[in-house]
Design a protein around this motif. Structure first.
Motif, PDB file in Angstrom:
ATOM      1  N   UNK A  68       0.842  -1.040  -0.062  1.00 20.99           N
ATOM      2  CA  UNK A  68      -0.004   0.253  -0.063  1.00 20.99           C
ATOM      3  C   UNK A  68       0.962   1.207  -0.037  1.00 20.99           C
ATOM      4  N   UNK A  79      -3.786   7.014  -2.586  1.00 25.11           N
ATOM      5  CA  UNK A  79      -3.718   5.814  -1.894  1.00 25.11           C
ATOM      6  C   UNK A  79      -3.607   4.748  -3.263  1.00 25.11           C
ATOM      7  N   UNK A  98      -3.144   0.674  -3.557  1.00 29.64           N
ATOM      8  CA  UNK A  98      -2.833  -0.825  -3.052  1.00 29.64           C
ATOM      9  C   UNK A  98      -2.850  -1.714  -4.266  1.00 29.64           C
ATOM     10  N   UNK A 146      -3.270  -4.887  -4.058  1.00 34.52           N
ATOM     11  CA  UNK A 146      -4.340  -5.714  -4.050  1.00 34.52           C
ATOM     12  C   UNK A 146      -5.517  -5.209  -4.977  1.00 34.52           C
ATOM     13  N   UNK A 147      -5.960  -5.978  -5.864  1.00 40.96           N
ATOM     14  CA  UNK A 147      -6.911  -5.486  -6.921  1.00 40.96           C
ATOM     15  C   UNK A 147      -6.803  -4.139  -7.171  1.00 40.96           C
ATOM     16  N   UNK A 173      -6.225  -1.312  -6.276  1.00 45.64           N
ATOM     17  CA  UNK A 173      -7.049  -0.294  -5.604  1.00 45.64           C
ATOM     18  C   UNK A 173      -6.754   1.182  -5.555  1.00 45.64           C
ATOM     19  N   UNK A 214      -8.371  11.017  -1.172  1.00 46.49           N
ATOM     20  CA  UNK A 214      -8.842  11.748   0.111  1.00 46.49           C
ATOM     21  C   UNK A 214      -8.669  13.258   0.092  1.00 46.49           C
ATOM     22  N   UNK A 234     -13.807  11.002   0.120  1.00 44.65           N
ATOM     23  CA  UNK A 234     -12.867  10.034  -0.285  1.00 44.65           C
ATOM     24  C   UNK A 234     -13.416   9.368  -1.324  1.00 44.65           C
ATOM     25  N   UNK A 269     -12.792   5.695  -3.714  1.00 44.04           N
ATOM     26  CA  UNK A 269     -11.825   4.366  -4.039  1.00 44.04           C
ATOM     27  C   UNK A 269     -12.462   3.788  -4.965  1.00 44.04           C
ATOM     28  N   UNK A 320     -15.021  -2.339  -8.407  1.00 41.55           N
ATOM     29  CA  UNK A 320     -15.613  -1.863  -7.506  1.00 41.55           C
ATOM     30  C   UNK A 320     -15.266  -0.750  -6.735  1.00 41.55           C
ATOM     31  N   UNK A 321     -15.951   0.090  -6.219  1.00 34.02           N
ATOM     32  CA  UNK A 321     -15.591   1.139  -5.331  1.00 34.02           C
ATOM     33  C   UNK A 321     -16.365   1.478  -4.223  1.00 34.02           C
ATOM     34  N   UNK A 322     -15.933   2.799  -3.725  1.00 31.45           N
ATOM     35  CA  UNK A 322     -16.467   3.148  -2.616  1.00 31.45           C
ATOM     36  C   UNK A 322     -16.347   4.784  -2.454  1.00 31.45           C
ATOM     37  N   UNK A 323     -17.371   5.264  -1.836  1.00 31.87           N
ATOM     38  CA  UNK A 323     -17.209   6.817  -1.919  1.00 31.87           C
ATOM     39  C   UNK A 323     -17.922   7.227  -0.445  1.00 31.87           C
ATOM     40  N   UNK A 324     -17.269   8.204   0.129  1.00 35.65           N
ATOM     41  CA  UNK A 324     -17.847   8.910   1.238  1.00 35.65           C
ATOM     42  C   UNK A 324     -17.626  10.442   1.437  1.00 35.65           C
ATOM     43  N   UNK A 345     -22.201   8.107   3.342  1.00 39.40           N
ATOM     44  CA  UNK A 345     -21.775   7.101   2.194  1.00 39.40           C
ATOM     45  C   UNK A 345     -22.935   7.102   1.374  1.00 39.40           C
ATOM     46  N   UNK A 383     -21.694  -4.023   0.176  1.00 35.81           N
ATOM     47  CA  UNK A 383     -20.607  -3.021  -0.246  1.00 35.81           C
ATOM     48  C   UNK A 383     -19.512  -3.923  -0.518  1.00 35.81           C
ATOM     49  N   UNK A 384     -18.822  -3.690  -1.747  1.00 36.98           N
ATOM     50  CA  UNK A 384     -17.878  -4.450  -2.000  1.00 36.98           C
ATOM     51  C   UNK A 384     -16.533  -3.975  -1.238  1.00 36.98           C
ATOM     52  N   UNK A 385     -16.447  -2.805  -0.948  1.00 39.20           N
ATOM     53  CA  UNK A 385     -15.236  -2.485  -0.330  1.00 39.20           C
ATOM     54  C   UNK A 385     -15.294  -2.956   1.057  1.00 39.20           C
ATOM     55  N   UNK A 395     -14.033  -6.450   0.570  1.00 36.54           N
ATOM     56  CA  UNK A 395     -12.743  -6.652   0.288  1.00 36.54           C
ATOM     57  C   UNK A 395     -11.752  -6.217   1.152  1.00 36.54           C
ATOM     58  N   UNK A 450      -8.446  -8.671   4.004  1.00 36.36           N
ATOM     59  CA  UNK A 450      -7.085  -8.153   3.791  1.00 36.36           C
ATOM     60  C   UNK A 450      -6.475  -7.749   5.167  1.00 36.36           C
ATOM     61  N   UNK A 479      -1.931  -3.080   5.721  1.00 34.26           N
ATOM     62  CA  UNK A 479      -1.998  -2.526   4.295  1.00 34.26           C
ATOM     63  C   UNK A 479      -3.165  -1.944   3.990  1.00 34.26           C
ATOM     64  N   UNK A 509     -15.623   6.067   5.975  1.00 29.73           N
ATOM     65  CA  UNK A 509     -17.053   5.444   5.979  1.00 29.73           C
ATOM     66  C   UNK A 509     -17.404   4.917   4.605  1.00 29.73           C
ATOM     67  N   UNK A 510     -16.204   4.873   3.606  1.00 30.13           N
ATOM     68  CA  UNK A 510     -16.710   4.326   2.432  1.00 30.13           C
ATOM     69  C   UNK A 510     -16.768   2.739   2.325  1.00 30.13           C
ATOM     70  N   UNK A 512     -18.523   1.461   4.985  1.00 31.05           N
ATOM     71  CA  UNK A 512     -19.744   1.238   5.688  1.00 31.05           C
ATOM     72  C   UNK A 512     -20.577   0.053   5.194  1.00 31.05           C
TER      73      UNK A 512
END
Lengths: 413, 585
Positions: free
Chosen positions: A172, A187, A189, A191-192, A194, A198, A249, A251, A258-262, A285, B91-93, B96, B100, B104, B110-111, B113
């Motif tokens: 990372x 960031x 990573x 791993x996949x 990512x 932020x 943030x 991702x 796949x991702x994420x947001x907040x 989120x 939530x895939x994150x 994921x 892990x 790392x 909060x992404x 959550x």
């Protein structure tokens, strides 16, 4: 309780003037410290040493059913001279994370402050921290490379090598850029694949220009709530009493698509605030419809209260957690009996904390959530040893209420 | 050959479904679940449908009351369906990160959550096609292995069918999970379950029920199968390892549930301690009540066993023996007594069988008591090879039903040895036995007294045992004869020789058996130190007391079987005329 290596690492941040609180990742650090503390499991011993200002070692032996352990070494190019490494001298507030009192923003150093010239050549180096930890029976290796690239940026590369992980391990990379008024982080990573970004923006006036390094040295120790409280009384001139921050943030995993947001908001009082310090955060989120709000308050120097309410607008699931952190002072030595004399002479009674930072005997943390799960953690010091014992209790569990119990003992020199 | 399943009563039983659902629910929640599943998996609905699976017997390797080995072909294209309910993390994150290392982890604020969503999955249109290897033995439980990937196709429908991405993902994931479940988990679950049933605490209660179940389940298949038509010639376990004859012999030991109750775990431990102490020259001999302890077979005997084990067929069930000998002697056949097999200390896991043997011997003795000597007569087999001149081979067999007490008992003793009768093709295997023959044959002259001295039990026999055995008188009489004339035994025993067996049969070891019984039962001699002679000869030595008892018990069982199912046995004899094809897997 923080491990010795984390303690040293935090000291490195402080010594290199890195503000850990000015990051989106630590937006709700206070409530996490009070509500999400981890309780030890089994029996665990840590023996650590800061053998030189640049080098630290730590050995861990634990037993949860089977015996395991770890060896860790840390090298810091920046001498950590003022660090209290003996477990009898460590301020408990530094190893028991609690209420994070935000400090006034401070303009980052000018790059030329860091330059050191010797006989016409620049000889200064970028400060670097290297850290490695080997977990023994599992043969897992953790490594950390931390480098202050410039007064505003810091690179952090952490790796884990473990044969059981896919591809044998992950790396990372974390690039942080802190310009006081705003901070951004990037960031990546392996791993996949990512990717993450932020950002945090602090509203309010720009921080006053800081004085050169040699003048700013006195307050280069680790900031704590108590220090902050002490400072709060000292500072009198007109400053903002609180700070409002907003951040977000995002991702995205390139490989698993796949991702994420907040996004998040925070309001926290600053040391100049006259009432009790408090912090409020609200995170959202939008993808998952999760809304989380926290409210933490430092009700007295010895008591922190925190609560969190989660709500999901899609599944209508909600969760409420409350937690507290209660400190206990050591019994006063007899010298304080002279207070009555000072009173008679019309002097002010000095706050005990002001002349003795290290007078805490221990700290009790407790949290409770709506499902009846209770977590207890008692951390303190006995003689030269720091200990931490915790239990997880399920109030609705019936006979098997105790879900986990553990004791952790630390010694460092 | 195919099974005809009576599918409807199984599916019509309402309690069956509820019980099956409970079992499935616990089984599904036992193994660690993937992180995406955040709640228990509940089996909401289960329906086996109306179409039974198509099961076909490809091979029966071994069949007896207490063990079974076979290969089946199973096809299923029925209308069974299964509905599962659980909650998944959307939530895939979140999922994921949960897998892990935290060191790392990017530690999002909060992404990650969570959002848990209830999910209902229906599995239907299951198509299975598999080769199943089923091995059952009372000691080792039931082992079921799929030789190939059993799952052909499957339809997964879920709450998220509207989203094609999710549907494909679920289809793929569940197929993969089900494959591993069938290939890895199901055999383990079944094996553990069957083992748990035989744990001593459960054993007595469960045994009868299980035996009944087993019989029920095999009734359809058992009839047409002639167990004797196919004695396994190369016994292997499911993984293809060649089974030792002693191993299999030990499996056939306990033929009835009542046997299990006879010895306790404690005694098993003691007996294993006994063998251990013997192996290590330890002077300590644990005291075991009602048991006469004999030295285990010596190294020569052991070598024999192992040498022949690959080639010799392990005995099939007890009852099978009489047929095999009456029939054509071309059947490769090992008549190894269970006690003999269990006696091998070189076989680590088998110590319990030793005890089993002894316990059985005792138990059978007690059981046999009411029957008297009469019942014991059906001692079977003996295909022995006379080694006097090397070429002269003959088979000696005891008459099962008609023989007199003495006659039958004598062969039975020999039967205790591992006897390998070779096929007619003349492929003689006389492995490690040859060296010891001279010694054995020299004995007859003064063998009897010698053996008396050497072999007397060190612990005085219990009175009740000797009393309970009605045999002693019968045994003693013929013994001197056979012993003393062992050199010319072939001539002396015409009656024992089956008329139609001129083939090369050989018996490995001879005569010592009888003496033991007589000695121990008639006159317990005290404390005769084992002489070197004893050592050498004890190589072929059987623990006599329990062998004789076992023989009696076995004979009784054979008799019972015969009486009950004489037609069956007759048919078997006919079938015996044609040697069955060899088995290998």
């Amino acid at each position: 309780m923080l491990g010795f290596m984390d303690y040293v690492q935090n000291a490195f941040y402080e010594a290199s003037h890195w503000d850990r609180d000015n990051s989106y990742g630590t937006l709700n650090a206070t409530s996490r410290n009070v509500l999400d503390f981890s309780t030890p499991e089994g029996l665990r011993f840590h023996v650590s040493s800061l053998s030189s200002p640049n080098f630290a070692t730590s050995y861990t032996l634990g037993s949860i059913g089977l015996v395991d352990g770890s060896l860790s070494y840390l090298y810091s190019s920046l001498p950590l001279l003022g660090l209290a490494a003996k477990s009898s001298a460590i301020d408990l507030h530094h190893v028991v994370p609690g209420y994070r009192q935000l400090q006034d923003l401070r303009q980052p150093d000018e790059p030329w402050w860091w330059e050191i010239w010797h006989q016409g050549k620049r000889i200064d180096r970028r400060e670097t921290l290297l850290y490695g930890r080997l977990f023994l029976p599992r043969s897992t290796l953790e490594a950390l490379y931390l480098r202050r690239l410039s007064p505003k940026t810091q690179l952090k590369v952490s790796c884990v090598s473990d044969s059981r992980l896919p591809n044998g391990g992950t790396i990372l990379a974390h690039l942080q850029h802190d310009a006081a008024k705003h901070s951004t982080e990037y960031i990546y990573s392996t791993d996949s694949a990512l990717l993450g970004v932020r950002g945090l923006y602090n509203f309010g006036p720009d921080p006053p220009p800081t004085h050169p390094l040699f003048e700013a040295s006195p307050d280069s120790t680790i900031s704590t709530a108590n220090e902050a409280a002490a400072l709060a009384t000292a500072q009198t001139h007109s400053q903002p009493h609180g700070r409002f921050s907003a951040g977000g943030e995002i991702y995205y995993g390139l490989l698993n698509k796949s991702g994420g947001i907040s996004t998040g908001l925070r309001f926290a009082t600053l040391p100049s605030h006259t009432g009790f310090p408090y912090t409020m955060t609200l995170t959202l989120n939008p993808l998952m419809g999760n809304l989380s709000s926290t409210y933490s308050v430092l009700a007295s120097p010895l008591l922190t209260l925190s609560s969190r309410f989660d709500f999901n607008v899609y599944s209508y699931e909600s969760e409420l957690q409350v937690g507290t952190e209660l400190w206990r002072r050591k019994e006063k030595p007899l010298t304080d009996d002279l207070n009555w004399a000072r009173l008679k002479m019309g002097q002010k009674i000095l706050d005990a904390r002001s002349h003795d930072q290290n007078d805490m005997a221990g700290c009790l943390k407790a949290r409770l959530d709506q499902r009846g799960s209770l977590g207890l953690l008692w951390e303190g010091r006995v003689k030269e040893l720091l200990y931490s014992c915790g239990a997880m209790i399920d109030l609705r569990g019936g006979e098997n209420m105790f879900r986990g119990f553990g004791v952790e003992i630390q010694y460092s020199s | 050959m195919a099974f005809n399943f009576n599918w409807s009563p199984l599916t019509a039983d309402a309690s069956f479904y509820t019980r099956a659902q409970e079992l499935l629910t616990t089984a599904l929640n036992k193994s660690p679940k993937p992180p995406i599943i955040v709640d228990d998996i509940l089996v909401n609905e289960l329906n086996l449908g109306s179409v039974p699976p198509d099961l076909e017997i490809l091979e029966i390797g071994d069949l007896a009351e207490d063990r079974f080995r076979g290969i089946f072909k199973m096809c299923y294209t029925g209308d069974a369906f299964l509905t599962l309910k659980t909650r998944v993390q959307a939530n895939p994150l979140n999922t994921y990160l949960s897998t892990k290392p935290s060191f790392t982890s990017p530690q999002p604020l909060a992404a990650s959550s969570g959002l848990t969503i209830p999910l209902q999955i229906t599995l239907s249109e299951i198509k299975l096609s598999a080769f199943i290897i089923l091995v059952f033995s009372r000691q080792k439980g039931l082992t079921l292995v799929f030789r190939n990937d059993p799952l052909e196709s499957l339809k997964v429908s879920s709450t998220f069918d509207a989203i094609p991405f999710v549907r494909e993902y679920l289809q793929k994931e569940i197929e993969g999970q089900l494959r591993t479940l069938l290939m890895d988990e199901v055999p383990v679950i079944i094996h553990r379950l069957s083992l748990r049933l035989w744990v001593p605490e459960y054993r007595e209660r469960e045994d009868e029920e299980l035996a009944r179940d087993l019989q029920d389940s095999f009734t359809t298949g058992e009839k047409p199968v002639d167990p004797l038509a196919s004695p396994p010639q190369d016994p292997v376990d499911s993984s293809g390892n060649i089974l030792d004859a002693s191993q299999i012999a030990s499996l056939s030991l306990d033929s009835g549930p009542d046997m299990h109750a006879l010895f306790s775990q404690k005694n098993l431990l003691r007996l294993s301690a006994l063998t251990d102490s013997h192996r290590t020259l330890s002077l300590f001999t644990p005291a075991i009540r009602d048991v006469v302890f004999r030295a285990w077979a010596g190294p020569t005997e052991r070598g024999e066993m192992h040498g022949s084990s690959g080639r010799a067929t392990p005995i099939t069930p007890v009852m099978a023996r009489s047929q095999s000998y009456t029939g054509n002697s071309s059947t490769t056949y090992v008549f190894s007594e269970t006690g003999d097999a269990g006696q091998h200390p070189s076989r680590p896991g088998i110590s319990s069988y030793v005890s089993a043997a002894s316990g059985l011997g005792l138990g059978s003795n007690k059981h046999g008591k009411p029957h008297g000597g009469r019942k014991r007569k059906h001692r079977v087999v003996n295909l022995r090879k006379k080694a006097t001149d090397g070429d002269d081979v003959e088979s000696v067999s005891g008459e099962s039903t008609t023989a007199s007490g003495t006659m039958s008992s004598a062969p039975s003793e020999y039967g205790a040895e591992l006897v390998t009768s070779e096929r007619c093709d003349g492929e003689l295997v006389t492995p490690p036995r040859t060296p010891e023959k001279p010694a054995v044959q020299k004995e007859p002259g003064d063998g009897t007294p010698l053996r008396f001295k050497n072999l007397t039990p060190r612990q005085p026999r219990r009175d009740d045992i000797s009393e309970s055995t009605p045999r002693p008188p019968q045994y003693t009489a013929p013994l001197p004869n056979s012993q003393s004339q062992s050199g010319t035994r072939t001539a002396k025993r015409p009656s024992l020789r089956p008329t139609d067996s001129p083939q090369a049969t050989r018996y490995p070891i001879d005569n010592r058996p009888k003496l033991e019984a007589s000695a121990s039962s008639s006159a317990p001699l005290k404390q005769l130190s084992p002489s070197p002679m004893d050592e050498s000869s004890s190589g072929g030595m059987m623990p006599q007391p329990w062998l004789t008892k076992m023989a009696g018990e076995i004979a009784r069982k054979v008799q019972d079987q015969k009486a009950a199912d004489s037609g069956f046995w007759d048919r078997n004899n006919e079938a015996q005329e044609e040697p069955p094809p060899a088995y290998g897997s």
